[in-house]
Design an enzyme around this catalytic site. Structure first.
Site, mmCIF file in Angstrom:
data_model
loop_
_atom_site.group_PDB
_atom_site.id
_atom_site.type_symbol
_atom_site.label_atom_id
_atom_site.label_comp_id
_atom_site.label_asym_id
_atom_site.label_seq_id
_atom_site.Cartn_x
_atom_site.Cartn_y
_atom_site.Cartn_z
ATOM 1 N N PHE A 293 0.851 -1.193 0.000
ATOM 2 C CA PHE A 293 0.000 0.000 0.000
ATOM 3 C C PHE A 293 0.879 1.233 0.000
ATOM 4 O O PHE A 293 1.760 1.375 0.839
ATOM 5 C CB PHE A 293 -0.927 0.019 1.223
ATOM 6 N N ASP B 181 9.268 2.433 1.158
ATOM 7 C CA ASP B 181 8.169 3.225 1.692
ATOM 8 C C ASP B 181 8.120 2.977 3.199
ATOM 9 O O ASP B 181 7.644 1.938 3.665
ATOM 10 C CB ASP B 181 6.859 2.796 1.016
ATOM 11 N N LYS C 202 3.110 9.924 8.200
ATOM 12 C CA LYS C 202 2.547 9.452 9.485
ATOM 13 C C LYS C 202 3.299 9.997 10.699
ATOM 14 O O LYS C 202 3.125 11.152 11.048
ATOM 15 C CB LYS C 202 2.500 7.921 9.483
HETATM 16 N N1 PLP Z 1 2.484 4.210 2.396
HETATM 17 C C1 PLP Z 1 2.203 3.405 3.428
HETATM 18 C C2 PLP Z 1 3.123 2.266 3.741
HETATM 19 C C3 PLP Z 1 1.064 3.621 4.211
HETATM 20 O O1 PLP Z 1 0.790 2.796 5.222
HETATM 21 C C4 PLP Z 1 0.224 4.699 3.884
HETATM 22 C C5 PLP Z 1 -1.004 4.939 4.663
HETATM 23 O O2 PLP Z 1 -1.502 4.104 5.350
HETATM 24 C C6 PLP Z 1 0.556 5.514 2.797
HETATM 25 C C7 PLP Z 1 1.703 5.251 2.083
HETATM 26 C C8 PLP Z 1 -0.319 6.671 2.417
HETATM 27 O O3 PLP Z 1 -0.170 7.671 3.345
HETATM 28 P P1 PLP Z 1 -1.222 8.899 3.389
HETATM 29 O O4 PLP Z 1 -2.513 8.343 3.875
HETATM 30 O O5 PLP Z 1 -0.591 9.863 4.343
HETATM 31 O O6 PLP Z 1 -1.304 9.442 2.011
#
Ligand code: PLP
Length: 386
Positions: free
Chosen positions: A128, A213, A242
């Protein structure tokens, strides 16, 4: 609350069951005055809990002094924060782009990958990376992608944790491989030992960028700053959000190593990205984590929880690192457990049918961990009894 929400809000989240009005430390309160032990932490975001005095002070002082500058002007909070992140990466040439969210950090990574002159991106099934069109294009969860096709076309998905799958997919056409060190939204999925190192070797062999990520694993949550350090890898790109802002909106895309392209003037931007208030919060958060040795504490708290949770009837196992844990249930009743926990004053989350995810603040105390174990065990046993 429910009616008021439905009258005005898009239905993309469904209708939340409760409305929160206040938070302090590891607790939040709803509009009826009911208290909850918050073991989700704004989904791995409130790394110092709610209303932490160092964050409140940093934000209050900064907003009273200089709240927004645009990116036409520099400010100290941003430069100081970028320097801290650079030091955390161990690369004195690391370069930071600030944005507001995880999806935006990954959008920036996608654009950096295009600067290699190649277009193909390889990502993991189940991974994700966010909901914007670029980040969604590299998100390996088909139901989220389906209504919005066509997405970016030159993206391949491989089985997470299978080095053979990556070996078959990668080539000299691959611009970037992007992975999470632990797949958070997919239910806290940990790859086999050695996997990330082998991924790095394949990327090096084919001249592809390796992007990690670290949006969910980052800022100390796993007991390391980013969540991949134990693997001994040196990615070209790291994305964060986050926990970075400790509850304020802030994301970052960091390029590392001498072969990674960087943006030139005009190639990317964000009005709010890296604004002084979010950066002030982040500077306070990072300083506090360091000062209080919260990386080690997150690791120790995770080990304690793993030991305790494994003894609860109905728990199959516990996976994850530090304070990003997935509790595997012996059956598909995670949403019932989530609902029961809520009714008992405990916030947790069910990313799928058989996993309960927890991501409490790094500041949790032993008594909070014990309270959690007790409430969780009660919720699970009540669900079992029907
Ligand atoms: N990347 C990862 C691993 C995530 O867990 C998330 C959100 O849960 C995101 C990207 C997306 O982040 P945002 O909701 O701040 O756009």
């Amino acid at each position: 609350m429910t009616d008021r929400w439905q009258d005005v809000m898009q239905n993309n989240y469904g209708t939340p069951g409760i409305a929160l009005v206040k938070g302090e430390g590891v607790y939040v309160w709803d509009e009826e005055g009911k208290r909850y032990l918050d073991f989700l932490g704004g989904i791995a975001t409130n790394v110092l809990g709610h209303a932490h005095p160092v964050v409140v002070k940093a934000v209050s002082q900064q907003i009273a002094k200089l709240g927004h500058t645009s990116n036409l002007y520099a400010h100290n909070q941003g430069i100081e924060l970028a320097r801290k992140l650079q030091v955390m990466t161990g690369d004195p040439k690391a370069k930071v782009f600030f944005c507001n969210s995880g999806a935006e950090a990954n959008e920036a990574a996608i654009k950096i990958s295009r600067l290699t002159g190649r277009t193909q991106i390889i990502a993991a099934e189940g991974g994700f990376h966010g909901r914007t069109m670029g980040a969604l294009s590299i998100t390996g969860q088909e139901p989220k992608r389906l209504p919005f096709k066509p997405l970016l076309s030159d993206v391949k998905f491989v089985t997470f944790g299978s080095i053979d799958a990556l070996r078959k997919a990668i080539s000299k056409k691959t611009a970037m491989v992007i992975l999470e060190a632990i797949q958070g939204e997919n239910g806290v999925v940990v790859p086999p030992n050695g996997y990330l190192r082998q991924v790095q070797a394949l990327c090096d062999e084919h001249g592809a960028l390796l992007a990690i990520d670290a949006v969910q694993t980052g800022i100390g949550r796993t007991g390391e700053w980013f969540g991949f350090e134990h693997a001994g890898i040196h990615p070209n790109i790291v994305t964060l959000a986050k926990g970075l802002g400790g509850g304020l909106p802030l994301g970052a895309m960091i390029t590392l190593g001498s072969n990674t392209p960087n943006f030139k003037p005009g190639e990317h931007g964000s009005t709010f990205g890296g604004n002084p208030v979010s950066c002030a919060a982040s500077n306070a958060v990072l300083d506090y984590i360091q000062k209080k040795n919260l990386l080690d504490k997150a690791h120790d708290a995770g080990e304690f929880l793993k030991g305790e949770l494994a003894q609860i009837p109905g728990v199959q196992g516990v996976r994850g690192r530090g304070l990003l844990l997935g509790i595997e249930l012996k059956g598909e009743f995670a949403s019932a457990v989530q609902a029961k926990a809520l009714s008992k004053g405990l916030l947790v989350n069910a990313p799928n049918k058989s996993i309960i995810r927890i991501a409490p603040p790094l500041t949790v105390k032993k008594r909070d961990l014990k309270e959690f174990v007790q409430l969780f065990a009660e919720a699970l046993s009540e669900v079992h009894r029907g």
